[in-house]
Design a protein around this motif. Sequence first.
Motif, PDB file in Angstrom:
ATOM      1  N   ALA A 207       0.936  -1.590   0.139  1.00 12.95           N
ATOM      2  CA  ALA A 207      -0.490   0.051   0.388  1.00 12.95           C
ATOM      3  C   ALA A 207       0.952   0.927   0.049  1.00 12.95           C
ATOM      4  CB  ALA A 207      -0.948   0.348   1.289  1.00 12.95           C
ATOM      5  N   TRP A 208       1.750   1.785  -0.777  1.00 17.43           N
ATOM      6  CA  TRP A 208       2.395   2.735  -1.346  1.00 17.43           C
ATOM      7  C   TRP A 208       1.566   4.431  -1.763  1.00 17.43           C
ATOM      8  CZ3 TRP A 208       2.980   5.390  -5.540  1.00 17.43           C
ATOM      9  CH2 TRP A 208       2.594   4.965  -6.393  1.00 17.43           C
ATOM     10  N   ALA A 209       0.816   4.276  -2.566  1.00 12.33           N
ATOM     11  CA  ALA A 209      -0.581   4.599  -2.887  1.00 12.33           C
ATOM     12  C   ALA A 209      -1.199   4.769  -2.272  1.00 12.33           C
ATOM     13  CB  ALA A 209      -1.130   4.350  -4.069  1.00 12.33           C
ATOM     14  N   ASP A 210      -1.599   4.629  -0.580  1.00  9.79           N
ATOM     15  CA  ASP A 210      -2.344   5.646   0.100  1.00  9.79           C
ATOM     16  C   ASP A 210      -1.032   6.694   0.913  1.00  9.79           C
ATOM     17  OD1 ASP A 210      -3.555   2.596  -0.431  1.00  9.79           O
ATOM     18  OD2 ASP A 210      -3.059   1.715   1.824  1.00  9.79           O
ATOM     19  N   GLN A 211      -0.254   6.393   0.737  1.00  5.97           N
ATOM     20  CA  GLN A 211      -0.014   7.542   1.823  1.00  5.97           C
ATOM     21  C   GLN A 211       0.314   8.781   0.625  1.00  5.97           C
ATOM     22  OE1 GLN A 211       4.454   6.769   3.211  1.00  5.97           O
ATOM     23  NE2 GLN A 211       3.452   4.166   3.788  1.00  5.97           N
ATOM     24  N   ALA A 212      -0.080   9.480   1.173  1.00 12.53           N
ATOM     25  CA  ALA A 212       0.331  11.455   1.194  1.00 12.53           C
ATOM     26  C   ALA A 212       1.135  11.582   0.651  1.00 12.53           C
ATOM     27  CB  ALA A 212      -1.052  12.267   1.278  1.00 12.53           C
ATOM     28  N   GLY A 213       1.521  12.027  -0.670  1.00 10.51           N
ATOM     29  CA  GLY A 213       2.522  12.622  -0.973  1.00 10.51           C
ATOM     30  C   GLY A 213       3.994  12.388  -1.207  1.00 10.51           C
ATOM     31  N   PRO A 214       5.133  12.734  -1.913  1.00  6.08           N
ATOM     32  CA  PRO A 214       6.275  11.587  -1.841  1.00  6.08           C
ATOM     33  C   PRO A 214       6.330  10.965  -1.107  1.00  6.08           C
ATOM     34  CG  PRO A 214       6.678  13.894  -1.628  1.00  6.08           C
ATOM     35  CD  PRO A 214       5.788  13.752  -1.114  1.00  6.08           C
ATOM     36  N   VAL A 215       6.562   9.616  -1.365  1.00  3.11           N
ATOM     37  CA  VAL A 215       7.215   8.187  -0.785  1.00  3.11           C
ATOM     38  C   VAL A 215       8.952   8.450  -1.002  1.00  3.11           C
ATOM     39  CG1 VAL A 215       6.318   6.039   0.129  1.00  3.11           C
ATOM     40  CG2 VAL A 215       4.917   7.023  -1.063  1.00  3.11           C
ATOM     41  N   GLN A 216       9.621   7.700   0.080  1.00  2.00           N
ATOM     42  CA  GLN A 216      10.540   7.668  -0.264  1.00  2.00           C
ATOM     43  C   GLN A 216      11.375   5.752  -0.100  1.00  2.00           C
ATOM     44  OE1 GLN A 216      13.387   9.356   2.299  1.00  2.00           O
ATOM     45  NE2 GLN A 216      15.364   8.538   0.404  1.00  2.00           N
ATOM     46  N   VAL A 217      11.417   4.981  -0.748  1.00  2.00           N
ATOM     47  CA  VAL A 217      11.429   3.691  -1.046  1.00  2.00           C
ATOM     48  C   VAL A 217      12.759   2.990  -0.614  1.00  2.00           C
ATOM     49  CG1 VAL A 217      11.064   1.223  -1.768  1.00  2.00           C
ATOM     50  CG2 VAL A 217       9.682   3.293  -2.089  1.00  2.00           C
ATOM     51  N   GLU A 218      13.497   2.082   0.211  1.00  2.00           N
ATOM     52  CA  GLU A 218      14.959   1.547   0.090  1.00  2.00           C
ATOM     53  C   GLU A 218      15.151  -0.003   0.011  1.00  2.00           C
ATOM     54  OE1 GLU A 218      18.681   1.683   3.659  1.00  2.00           O
ATOM     55  OE2 GLU A 218      16.376   1.128   3.600  1.00  2.00           O
ATOM     56  N   VAL A 219      15.565  -0.082  -1.594  1.00  2.00           N
ATOM     57  CA  VAL A 219      16.208  -0.993  -2.606  1.00  2.00           C
ATOM     58  C   VAL A 219      17.259  -2.210  -1.836  1.00  2.00           C
ATOM     59  CG1 VAL A 219      16.227  -2.519  -4.240  1.00  2.00           C
ATOM     60  CG2 VAL A 219      13.880  -0.200  -4.159  1.00  2.00           C
ATOM     61  N   LEU A 220      16.877  -3.173  -1.131  1.00  2.00           N
ATOM     62  CA  LEU A 220      18.323  -3.625  -0.508  1.00  2.00           C
ATOM     63  C   LEU A 220      18.295  -5.432  -1.424  1.00  2.00           C
ATOM     64  CD1 LEU A 220      17.247  -4.082   3.542  1.00  2.00           C
ATOM     65  CD2 LEU A 220      18.766  -2.025   1.866  1.00  2.00           C
ATOM     66  N   PHE A 221      19.510  -5.819  -2.133  1.00  2.00           N
ATOM     67  CA  PHE A 221      19.530  -6.678  -2.539  1.00  2.00           C
ATOM     68  C   PHE A 221      20.094  -8.115  -1.188  1.00  2.00           C
ATOM     69  CE2 PHE A 221      20.054  -3.984  -6.004  1.00  2.00           C
ATOM     70  CZ  PHE A 221      18.924  -4.384  -6.683  1.00  2.00           C
ATOM     71  N   GLU A 222      19.446  -8.793  -1.625  1.00  6.59           N
ATOM     72  CA  GLU A 222      20.025 -10.200  -0.330  1.00  6.59           C
ATOM     73  C   GLU A 222      21.619 -10.613  -1.624  1.00  6.59           C
ATOM     74  OE1 GLU A 222      17.027 -12.172   1.108  1.00  6.59           O
ATOM     75  OE2 GLU A 222      16.315 -11.273   2.529  1.00  6.59           O
ATOM     76  N   ASP A 223      21.313 -10.851  -2.604  1.00  6.07           N
ATOM     77  CA  ASP A 223      22.203 -11.714  -3.660  1.00  6.07           C
ATOM     78  C   ASP A 223      22.598 -10.175  -5.006  1.00  6.07           C
ATOM     79  OD1 ASP A 223      22.445 -14.635  -2.379  1.00  6.07           O
ATOM     80  OD2 ASP A 223      20.558 -14.037  -3.143  1.00  6.07           O
ATOM     81  N   PRO A 224      23.721 -10.837  -5.762  1.00  7.70           N
ATOM     82  CA  PRO A 224      23.317  -9.305  -6.226  1.00  7.70           C
ATOM     83  C   PRO A 224      23.448  -9.981  -7.814  1.00  7.70           C
ATOM     84  CG  PRO A 224      25.704 -11.578  -6.296  1.00  7.70           C
ATOM     85  CD  PRO A 224      24.725 -11.850  -5.430  1.00  7.70           C
ATOM     86  N   VAL A 225      22.240  -9.894  -7.834  1.00 17.01           N
ATOM     87  CA  VAL A 225      21.155 -10.049  -9.129  1.00 17.01           C
ATOM     88  C   VAL A 225      21.073  -8.545  -9.915  1.00 17.01           C
ATOM     89  CG1 VAL A 225      19.042 -10.167  -9.559  1.00 17.01           C
ATOM     90  CG2 VAL A 225      19.261 -11.127  -7.640  1.00 17.01           C
ATOM     91  N   PRO A 226      21.575  -8.751 -11.259  1.00 19.15           N
ATOM     92  CA  PRO A 226      21.631  -7.225 -12.193  1.00 19.15           C
ATOM     93  C   PRO A 226      20.550  -7.055 -12.288  1.00 19.15           C
ATOM     94  CG  PRO A 226      22.397  -8.959 -12.893  1.00 19.15           C
ATOM     95  CD  PRO A 226      22.452  -9.175 -11.951  1.00 19.15           C
TER      96      PRO A 226
END
Length: 179
Positions: A116-135
């Motif tokens: 539910a990222w769309a439920d938040q008003a205004g800009p949303v900041q997202v952090e993407v983490l990689f468990e393995d080195p997937v290009p």
Amino acid sequence: MLPWVVRRTRLPLLSLRCVDCRSESATAGRGRFRVNANGKLLDVWLLVRCTSCGRTNKLTVHERAPVRSFDPADLHRYRANDPDLVASTLLDPLLARRNRFTLDWEGAWRLDTAPAWADQAGPVQVEVLFEDPVPVRPRRLIARGLGLSRTEILRRTECDIPLHRPTRTGFTFTVSAGN
């Protein structure tokens, strides 16, 4: 900040030419090592199988290494075909360079997104983490996670890395609310 995680679902295929059928795809399957002793020297190979004809090939992990240079726990893990050791060995870029193969990650990973990222008003900041080195290209990853077109991603996001170059490391981006 919403967390997204890129996870490996299986070991990637190897782009490696088979000497029998000339196919370009091989798999590590369940992951097996072969350890061979020659006097006081050891050879360790990772066994891979052609996806077309089933021929087994060996990828050199250690060649003519003195037995004393191995940690006994690591040597036991090679002999026991430890799945974590198979994965870390296969994902090692030095092994790929030495054995002249590349990894094919198609269908071998998934993206776990926060709900539910769309439920938040205004800009949303997202952090993407990689468990393995997937290009993965960030623009494609963001489009998949948000369900938007790649053109819409360019219009609505700000990212700390270039969106068109594949990355294997974590990054953050901000997505603005739709019009």
